[in-house]
Design a protein around this motif. Structure first.
Motif, PDB file in Angstrom:
ATOM      1  N   ALA A  22       0.825  -1.207   0.000  1.00 47.03           N
ATOM      2  CA  ALA A  22       0.000   0.000   0.000  1.00 47.03           C
ATOM      3  C   ALA A  22       0.858   1.255   0.000  1.00 47.03           C
ATOM      4  O   ALA A  22       0.644   2.183  -0.789  1.00 47.03           O
ATOM      5  CB  ALA A  22      -0.924  -0.007   1.213  1.00 47.03           C
ATOM      6  N   ARG A  23       1.866   1.289   0.867  1.00 41.85           N
ATOM      7  CA  ARG A  23       2.718   2.477   0.965  1.00 41.85           C
ATOM      8  C   ARG A  23       3.477   2.724  -0.319  1.00 41.85           C
ATOM      9  O   ARG A  23       3.601   3.879  -0.777  1.00 41.85           O
ATOM     10  CB  ARG A  23       3.677   2.308   2.152  1.00 41.85           C
ATOM     11  CG  ARG A  23       4.781   3.350   2.243  1.00 41.85           C
ATOM     12  CD  ARG A  23       4.276   4.783   2.044  1.00 41.85           C
ATOM     13  NE  ARG A  23       3.592   5.305   3.208  1.00 41.85           N
ATOM     14  CZ  ARG A  23       2.721   6.300   3.154  1.00 41.85           C
ATOM     15  NH1 ARG A  23       2.379   6.849   1.985  1.00 41.85           N
ATOM     16  NH2 ARG A  23       2.159   6.765   4.255  1.00 41.85           N
ATOM     17  N   ASN A  24       3.989   1.678  -0.951  1.00 41.08           N
ATOM     18  CA  ASN A  24       4.768   1.846  -2.187  1.00 41.08           C
ATOM     19  C   ASN A  24       3.944   2.496  -3.281  1.00 41.08           C
ATOM     20  O   ASN A  24       4.430   3.367  -4.000  1.00 41.08           O
ATOM     21  CB  ASN A  24       5.294   0.486  -2.664  1.00 41.08           C
ATOM     22  CG  ASN A  24       6.418  -0.038  -1.794  1.00 41.08           C
ATOM     23  OD1 ASN A  24       7.048   0.718  -1.050  1.00 41.08           O
ATOM     24  ND2 ASN A  24       6.658  -1.342  -1.842  1.00 41.08           N
ATOM     25  N   LEU A  25       2.693   2.089  -3.406  1.00 38.49           N
ATOM     26  CA  LEU A  25       1.849   2.650  -4.460  1.00 38.49           C
ATOM     27  C   LEU A  25       1.306   4.022  -4.081  1.00 38.49           C
ATOM     28  O   LEU A  25       1.172   4.898  -4.934  1.00 38.49           O
ATOM     29  CB  LEU A  25       0.691   1.699  -4.767  1.00 38.49           C
ATOM     30  CG  LEU A  25      -0.172   2.044  -5.983  1.00 38.49           C
ATOM     31  CD1 LEU A  25       0.693   2.191  -7.236  1.00 38.49           C
ATOM     32  CD2 LEU A  25      -1.228   0.979  -6.207  1.00 38.49           C
ATOM     33  N   LEU A  26       1.017   4.232  -2.801  1.00 36.61           N
ATOM     34  CA  LEU A  26       0.489   5.521  -2.351  1.00 36.61           C
ATOM     35  C   LEU A  26       1.534   6.633  -2.457  1.00 36.61           C
ATOM     36  O   LEU A  26       1.192   7.808  -2.562  1.00 36.61           O
ATOM     37  CB  LEU A  26       0.016   5.424  -0.899  1.00 36.61           C
ATOM     38  CG  LEU A  26      -1.336   4.757  -0.662  1.00 36.61           C
ATOM     39  CD1 LEU A  26      -1.527   4.456   0.812  1.00 36.61           C
ATOM     40  CD2 LEU A  26      -2.475   5.635  -1.168  1.00 36.61           C
ATOM     41  N   ASP A  27       2.819   6.242  -2.392  1.00 31.16           N
ATOM     42  CA  ASP A  27       3.913   7.209  -2.401  1.00 31.16           C
ATOM     43  C   ASP A  27       3.749   8.182  -1.224  1.00 31.16           C
ATOM     44  O   ASP A  27       3.697   7.743  -0.081  1.00 31.16           O
ATOM     45  CB  ASP A  27       3.959   7.936  -3.740  1.00 31.16           C
ATOM     46  CG  ASP A  27       5.256   8.700  -3.964  1.00 31.16           C
ATOM     47  OD1 ASP A  27       6.258   8.360  -3.310  1.00 31.16           O
ATOM     48  OD2 ASP A  27       5.261   9.646  -4.765  1.00 31.16           O
ATOM     49  N   LYS A  28       3.575   9.465  -1.481  1.00 29.60           N
ATOM     50  CA  LYS A  28       3.490  10.436  -0.389  1.00 29.60           C
ATOM     51  C   LYS A  28       2.055  10.694   0.076  1.00 29.60           C
ATOM     52  O   LYS A  28       1.826  11.535   0.949  1.00 29.60           O
ATOM     53  CB  LYS A  28       4.143  11.749  -0.814  1.00 29.60           C
ATOM     54  CG  LYS A  28       5.644  11.624  -1.058  1.00 29.60           C
ATOM     55  CD  LYS A  28       6.250  12.961  -1.466  1.00 29.60           C
ATOM     56  CE  LYS A  28       7.738  12.819  -1.706  1.00 29.60           C
ATOM     57  NZ  LYS A  28       8.357  14.127  -2.117  1.00 29.60           N
ATOM     58  N   ASN A  29       1.086   9.989  -0.506  1.00 30.62           N
ATOM     59  CA  ASN A  29      -0.299  10.137  -0.069  1.00 30.62           C
ATOM     60  C   ASN A  29      -0.497   9.520   1.315  1.00 30.62           C
ATOM     61  O   ASN A  29       0.318   8.720   1.781  1.00 30.62           O
ATOM     62  CB  ASN A  29      -1.239   9.477  -1.080  1.00 30.62           C
ATOM     63  CG  ASN A  29      -1.283  10.223  -2.396  1.00 30.62           C
ATOM     64  OD1 ASN A  29      -1.495  11.427  -2.427  1.00 30.62           O
ATOM     65  ND2 ASN A  29      -1.057   9.517  -3.494  1.00 30.62           N
ATOM     66  N   ASN A  30      -1.586   9.887   1.964  1.00 29.04           N
ATOM     67  CA  ASN A  30      -1.834   9.447   3.334  1.00 29.04           C
ATOM     68  C   ASN A  30      -2.222   7.981   3.411  1.00 29.04           C
ATOM     69  O   ASN A  30      -3.073   7.508   2.657  1.00 29.04           O
ATOM     70  CB  ASN A  30      -2.954  10.279   3.964  1.00 29.04           C
ATOM     71  CG  ASN A  30      -2.590  11.742   4.096  1.00 29.04           C
ATOM     72  OD1 ASN A  30      -1.433  12.091   4.308  1.00 29.04           O
ATOM     73  ND2 ASN A  30      -3.575  12.614   3.962  1.00 29.04           N
ATOM     74  N   LEU A  31      -1.617   7.266   4.370  1.00 24.99           N
ATOM     75  CA  LEU A  31      -1.949   5.879   4.658  1.00 24.99           C
ATOM     76  C   LEU A  31      -2.410   5.787   6.110  1.00 24.99           C
ATOM     77  O   LEU A  31      -1.653   6.078   7.035  1.00 24.99           O
ATOM     78  CB  LEU A  31      -0.733   4.973   4.438  1.00 24.99           C
ATOM     79  CG  LEU A  31      -0.880   3.516   4.893  1.00 24.99           C
ATOM     80  CD1 LEU A  31      -1.978   2.805   4.104  1.00 24.99           C
ATOM     81  CD2 LEU A  31       0.454   2.768   4.770  1.00 24.99           C
ATOM     82  N   MET A  32      -3.669   5.392   6.308  1.00 26.16           N
ATOM     83  CA  MET A  32      -4.208   5.166   7.643  1.00 26.16           C
ATOM     84  C   MET A  32      -4.268   3.664   7.889  1.00 26.16           C
ATOM     85  O   MET A  32      -4.666   2.895   7.000  1.00 26.16           O
ATOM     86  CB  MET A  32      -5.625   5.736   7.777  1.00 26.16           C
ATOM     87  CG  MET A  32      -5.703   7.248   7.701  1.00 26.16           C
ATOM     88  SD  MET A  32      -5.819   7.869   6.025  1.00 26.16           S
ATOM     89  CE  MET A  32      -6.619   9.459   6.329  1.00 26.16           C
ATOM     90  N   LEU A  33      -3.874   3.240   9.088  1.00 25.64           N
ATOM     91  CA  LEU A  33      -3.876   1.827   9.446  1.00 25.64           C
ATOM     92  C   LEU A  33      -4.842   1.588  10.600  1.00 25.64           C
ATOM     93  O   LEU A  33      -4.727   2.226  11.648  1.00 25.64           O
ATOM     94  CB  LEU A  33      -2.466   1.375   9.840  1.00 25.64           C
ATOM     95  CG  LEU A  33      -1.385   1.536   8.766  1.00 25.64           C
ATOM     96  CD1 LEU A  33      -0.020   1.144   9.322  1.00 25.64           C
ATOM     97  CD2 LEU A  33      -1.717   0.708   7.524  1.00 25.64           C
ATOM     98  N   ASP A  34      -5.791   0.701  10.389  1.00 26.24           N
ATOM     99  CA  ASP A  34      -6.786   0.374  11.403  1.00 26.24           C
ATOM    100  C   ASP A  34      -6.533  -1.033  11.919  1.00 26.24           C
ATOM    101  O   ASP A  34      -6.716  -2.018  11.191  1.00 26.24           O
ATOM    102  CB  ASP A  34      -8.190   0.474  10.788  1.00 26.24           C
ATOM    103  CG  ASP A  34      -9.297   0.295  11.815  1.00 26.24           C
ATOM    104  OD1 ASP A  34      -8.997  -0.030  12.975  1.00 26.24           O
ATOM    105  OD2 ASP A  34     -10.477   0.488  11.454  1.00 26.24           O
ATOM    106  N   ALA A  35      -6.110  -1.135  13.181  1.00 27.15           N
ATOM    107  CA  ALA A  35      -5.786  -2.434  13.769  1.00 27.15           C
ATOM    108  C   ALA A  35      -7.031  -3.175  14.266  1.00 27.15           C
ATOM    109  O   ALA A  35      -6.920  -4.316  14.718  1.00 27.15           O
ATOM    110  CB  ALA A  35      -4.787  -2.251  14.917  1.00 27.15           C
ATOM    111  N   ILE A  36      -8.189  -2.549  14.222  1.00 26.61           N
ATOM    112  CA  ILE A  36      -9.506  -3.118  14.577  1.00 26.61           C
ATOM    113  C   ILE A  36      -9.483  -3.950  15.865  1.00 26.61           C
ATOM    114  O   ILE A  36     -10.125  -4.993  15.951  1.00 26.61           O
ATOM    115  CB  ILE A  36     -10.125  -3.926  13.404  1.00 26.61           C
ATOM    116  CG1 ILE A  36      -9.193  -5.019  12.895  1.00 26.61           C
ATOM    117  CG2 ILE A  36     -10.521  -3.006  12.267  1.00 26.61           C
ATOM    118  CD1 ILE A  36      -9.834  -5.930  11.829  1.00 26.61           C
TER     119      ILE A  36
END
Length: 377
Positions: free
Chosen positions: A184-198
């Motif tokens: 996910a991070r590689n493709l998002l590059d500098k866009n925001n990544l939110m992680l939900d551990a639920i």
């Protein structure tokens, strides 16, 4: 206008292409609806998030609450507050949990009614100076998806104009989760990544020691926030983690008191109320004001009704960002009065009176409650 009837019911909507935890062996998602009618033949609709988990309990509770609502006059927002505060004041049971979640749906339905009566969108009832658009993030990334499926998921959201993406972690083998996050991070590059551990869903949840180790592992991916890395009642643990990491939480909380406990203990960097569960518009406005200048990231995980209810709150208050579920429910296309329009990561303000929702008898029949379709692990 005077309230002549109120009913609570649950609709079951099919969805496709979804394998979210709790739904992977099911074909339907339950939606808890509150419908209120007045003597001038207007109908207001609200959604309670409790419908996902215990749909069959909503009708009898609404039947119990009828004496607090029937024959009440609705002419302004003060009348709405008086009704919902009356439910809240029921000793021992009215202030938290299931009744609070259901009264949230009642509050939403009352604002929908008032908006229709005044021929104004709800956000213009709530605020004299509402925003024209609301920032949203794409919420998908099921905890069951493989790294390759996560890659495809991110590509879809980027192609559709989103610049912020949330994925779920914590269910699979941790090494596999790391691979999923990396894709996910590689493709998002500098866009925001939110992680939900639920961790409010997974049983047993992470301990504080496991959470510390796992958060250290994912810190390198620069997550915009880490959501529910511990069970939402683990106040001391959330407080400790939030000193080092940007923690998000609050979707499981159902009243102002619980949110204030989070504030006093500095449990989160991002607070996540949901108008369908956290007390309705009046309580959520108070929560947002209480946490400011901390950022509010509204939680949404229901139907188009739930999304619009939270959108109107976002447009009328100091909300930082709004969750946009990408889970496709068939019912959404039938209950929307006007199309939801997104432009460059923002949802434009709708113009229909009230919330912009209508649920006809034909829709109720088409999506009638399916037995044994509540969320289950």
């Amino acid at each position: 206008m005077k309230i002549t009837s109120i009913q609570g019911y649950v609709l079951s909507s099919p969805f496709s292409g979804t394998s979210y935890l709790g739904y992977q062996n099911r074909k339907y998602k339950n939606i808890g609806i509150i419908e209120i009618e007045t003597d001038n033949n207007l109908k207001g609709f609200g959604e309670t998030y409790a419908g996902v988990y215990c749909g069959e309990l909503i009708p009898p509770i609404i039947d119990f609450l009828k004496s607090f609502i029937i024959n009440k006059k609705i002419e302004n927002t003060k009348d709405i507050k008086k009704i919902t505060e009356g439910i809240f004041s029921i000793p021992f049971v009215g202030r938290t949990g299931l009744l609070s979640s259901i009264s949230s749906g009642i509050n939403i339905a009352l604002y929908d009614l008032l908006g229709k009566f005044c021929n104004l969108p709800v956000y213009k009832i709530i605020s004299n100076n509402p925003k024209k658009k609301s920032k949203v993030y794409a919420s998908n990334g099921s905890s069951t998806l493989t790294p390759q499926e996560i890659y495809k998921d991110v590509k879809i959201i980027l192609d559709n104009g989103y610049d912020s993406y949330k994925m779920r972690i914590g269910l699979q083998n941790w090494k596999e989760d790391i691979k999923r996050i990396a894709r996910a991070r590689n493709l998002l590059d500098k866009n925001n990544l939110m992680l939900d551990a639920i961790m409010g869903t997974i049983n047993p949840p992470w301990s504080i020691d496991i959470a510390k180790k796992n958060l250290e592992d994912i810190h390198v991916f620069d997550p915009y926030w880490i959501e529910e890395p511990l069970h939402p009642t683990n106040i001391e643990g959330m407080k400790k983690l939030n000193t080092k990491y940007k923690i998000a939480g609050g979707e499981a909380l159902s009243n102002f008191f619980e949110f204030n406990v989070y504030k006093q203990n500095k449990c989160v960097t991002f607070i996540q109320p949901d108008v369908t569960h956290s007390g309705g518009y009046d309580v959520c406005k108070k929560i947002i004001k209480n946490f400011y200048p901390l950022k509010t990231a509204l939680h949404v995980w229901g139907s188009a009704l739930a999304f619009l209810a939270n959108l109107h709150l976002s447009l009328s208050t100091k909300v930082h960002i709004l969750e946009m579920p990408l889970m496709q429910l068939e019912i959404d296309k039938d209950i929307l009065v006007e199309k939801i329009i997104m432009n460059n990561g923002f949802i434009l303000a709708p113009q229909s009176p009230g919330l912009g929702i209508n649920i006809s008898d034909n829709i109720k029949n088409k999506y009638s409650l399916m037995k044994n379709s509540n969320y289950a692990l």
